[in-house]
Design a protein around this motif. Structure first.
Motif, short mmCIF file in Angstrom:
data_model
loop_
_atom_site.label_atom_id
_atom_site.label_comp_id
_atom_site.label_asym_id
_atom_site.label_seq_id
_atom_site.Cartn_x
_atom_site.Cartn_y
_atom_site.Cartn_z
N ASN A 123 0.86 -1.18 0.00
CA ASN A 123 0.00 0.00 0.00
C ASN A 123 0.90 1.23 0.00
O ASN A 123 2.11 1.13 0.21
CB ASN A 123 -1.01 0.00 1.15
CG ASN A 123 -0.38 0.10 2.53
OD1 ASN A 123 0.72 0.60 2.70
ND2 ASN A 123 -1.10 -0.37 3.55
N ALA A 124 0.32 2.39 -0.24
CA ALA A 124 1.12 3.61 -0.32
C ALA A 124 1.79 3.89 1.02
O ALA A 124 1.12 3.99 2.05
CB ALA A 124 0.25 4.79 -0.74
N GLY A 125 3.11 3.99 1.01
CA GLY A 125 3.86 4.31 2.21
C GLY A 125 4.08 3.16 3.16
O GLY A 125 4.51 3.37 4.30
N GLN A 126 3.79 1.93 2.74
CA GLN A 126 3.85 0.74 3.61
C GLN A 126 3.37 1.08 5.03
O GLN A 126 4.08 1.03 6.01
CB GLN A 126 5.23 0.06 3.58
CG GLN A 126 6.37 0.56 4.43
CD GLN A 126 7.13 1.69 3.78
OE1 GLN A 126 6.95 2.00 2.60
NE2 GLN A 126 8.01 2.31 4.53
N ALA A 182 3.23 13.43 3.91
CA ALA A 182 3.20 13.58 5.36
C ALA A 182 4.01 14.80 5.79
O ALA A 182 3.58 15.57 6.67
CB ALA A 182 3.74 12.32 6.03
N ILE A 183 5.16 15.00 5.18
CA ILE A 183 5.99 16.16 5.50
C ILE A 183 5.27 17.46 5.12
O ILE A 183 5.16 18.39 5.91
CB ILE A 183 7.35 16.07 4.79
CG1 ILE A 183 8.16 14.89 5.34
CG2 ILE A 183 8.13 17.38 4.94
CD1 ILE A 183 9.40 14.56 4.53
N ALA A 184 4.76 17.49 3.89
CA ALA A 184 4.09 18.69 3.40
C ALA A 184 2.87 19.04 4.24
O ALA A 184 2.55 20.22 4.45
CB ALA A 184 3.69 18.51 1.94
N PRO A 236 0.05 7.76 10.14
CA PRO A 236 1.09 7.02 10.86
C PRO A 236 2.52 7.47 10.53
O PRO A 236 3.46 7.10 11.25
CB PRO A 236 0.86 5.57 10.40
CG PRO A 236 -0.55 5.52 9.93
CD PRO A 236 -0.80 6.86 9.32
N ILE A 237 2.70 8.23 9.45
CA ILE A 237 4.04 8.70 9.08
C ILE A 237 4.39 10.01 9.81
O ILE A 237 5.56 10.33 10.00
CB ILE A 237 4.14 8.90 7.55
CG1 ILE A 237 3.70 7.62 6.81
CG2 ILE A 237 5.56 9.29 7.13
CD1 ILE A 237 3.64 7.76 5.30
N ILE A 238 3.39 10.74 10.24
CA ILE A 238 3.61 12.07 10.83
C ILE A 238 4.48 12.04 12.09
O ILE A 238 5.34 12.93 12.25
CB ILE A 238 2.25 12.77 11.06
CG1 ILE A 238 1.63 13.11 9.70
CG2 ILE A 238 2.42 14.03 11.91
CD1 ILE A 238 0.22 13.64 9.76
N PRO A 239 4.35 11.06 13.00
CA PRO A 239 5.27 11.04 14.15
C PRO A 239 6.74 10.99 13.74
O PRO A 239 7.59 11.61 14.40
CB PRO A 239 4.86 9.77 14.91
CG PRO A 239 3.42 9.59 14.56
CD PRO A 239 3.31 10.02 13.13
N ALA A 240 7.04 10.29 12.64
CA ALA A 240 8.42 10.24 12.16
C ALA A 240 8.88 11.61 11.69
O ALA A 240 10.05 11.99 11.89
CB ALA A 240 8.55 9.22 11.03
N VAL A 288 13.14 10.75 7.48
CA VAL A 288 11.75 10.48 7.84
C VAL A 288 11.35 9.09 7.36
O VAL A 288 10.72 8.32 8.10
CB VAL A 288 10.81 11.54 7.24
CG1 VAL A 288 9.34 11.15 7.48
CG2 VAL A 288 11.09 12.91 7.83
N GLY A 289 11.73 8.74 6.14
CA GLY A 289 11.41 7.42 5.61
C GLY A 289 12.01 6.30 6.44
O GLY A 289 11.36 5.28 6.69
N ARG A 290 13.24 6.47 6.89
CA ARG A 290 13.88 5.45 7.72
C ARG A 290 13.21 5.32 9.07
O ARG A 290 13.01 4.22 9.58
CB ARG A 290 15.38 5.74 7.88
CG ARG A 290 16.20 5.40 6.65
CD ARG A 290 17.67 5.23 6.99
NE ARG A 290 18.30 6.48 7.38
CZ ARG A 290 18.85 7.33 6.52
NH1 ARG A 290 18.84 7.06 5.22
NH2 ARG A 290 19.43 8.43 6.94
#
Length: 202
Positions: free
Chosen positions: A62-65, A101-103, A122-126, A146-148
């Motif tokens: 899925n987009a962004g795993q 998520a960053i934007a 779920p990506i925003i905390p990173a 952020v991806g890592r």
């Protein structure tokens, strides 16, 4: 999988187990050795990246795993029913979901459709761990970091939410490898390893 990726990087893929005879063999039943949960980015075609064939990988994307009930259920099926011994969680650079998520955290961010908002939550905390305290300037955020961070969060969330997968790891029957794919080089680099991963799994 390591050897298959090396062939892909070198431009020497063998395209194994893609012939008519093997297609007929796996039509009866599937026995993949590994499951792969990755981003749905069109450049992240698992069987090509790892030079695998029909029936080799049980693939969930899925987009962004991003972890969801359907992802967990699919991976639990791979472990409990198909008896895979390895789950690879695959992130990558230049990820659109990470960029969104960053934007979305910028002061003048354009509102996103609600389903996309829920997907990238779920990506925003990173994002905030990488930025630290204070306002987010999307132009200055290191998207690869952020991806890592998100990749590590994904592995941790999978372990937290799936008792079945956690028990399989504790029993020594399963390993999870979180890895990052570089789009331009074609290389896959492990970042997180949980459980008894071996060269045989790869």
């Amino acid at each position: 999988m390591v050897r298959g990726n090396a062939r892909f990087v070198a431009g020497e893929p063998r395209h194994p187990r893609q012939d008519v005879e093997h297609r007929n063999e796996v039509a009866i039943a599937q026995t993949p050795r590994a499951a792969l949960f990755g981003c749905s980015d069109s450049r992240l075609a698992a069987e090509i990246i790892f030079d695998k064939g029909l029936g080799d990988l049980f693939v969930v994307r899925n987009a962004g795993q991003v972890i969801s009930d359907s992802v967990i259920g699919s991976l639990e099926y791979a472990v409990a029913v198909l008896k895979v011994s390895l789950i690879v969680v695959l992130g990558h650079d230049e990820c659109g979901a990470v960029a969104a998520a960053i934007a979305s955290q910028g002061a003048d961010a354009t509102p996103l459709p609600p389903h996309i908002v829920r997907l990238i939550e779920p990506i925003i905390p990173a994002v905030h761990r990488v930025v630290g305290d204070g306002a987010v300037d999307p132009q200055s955020v290191d998207a690869e970091l952020v991806g890592r961070e998100h990749l590590r969060d994904t592995v941790a969330e999978l372990l937290e939410k799936s008792e079945l997968i956690g028990d399989a790891i504790a029993a020594g029957e399963l390993a999870i490898v979180g890895a990052n794919y570089r789009l331009s080089q074609g290389t896959v680099a492990p970042d997180v390893i949980v459980g008894p991963a071996t060269d045989g799994d790869a």
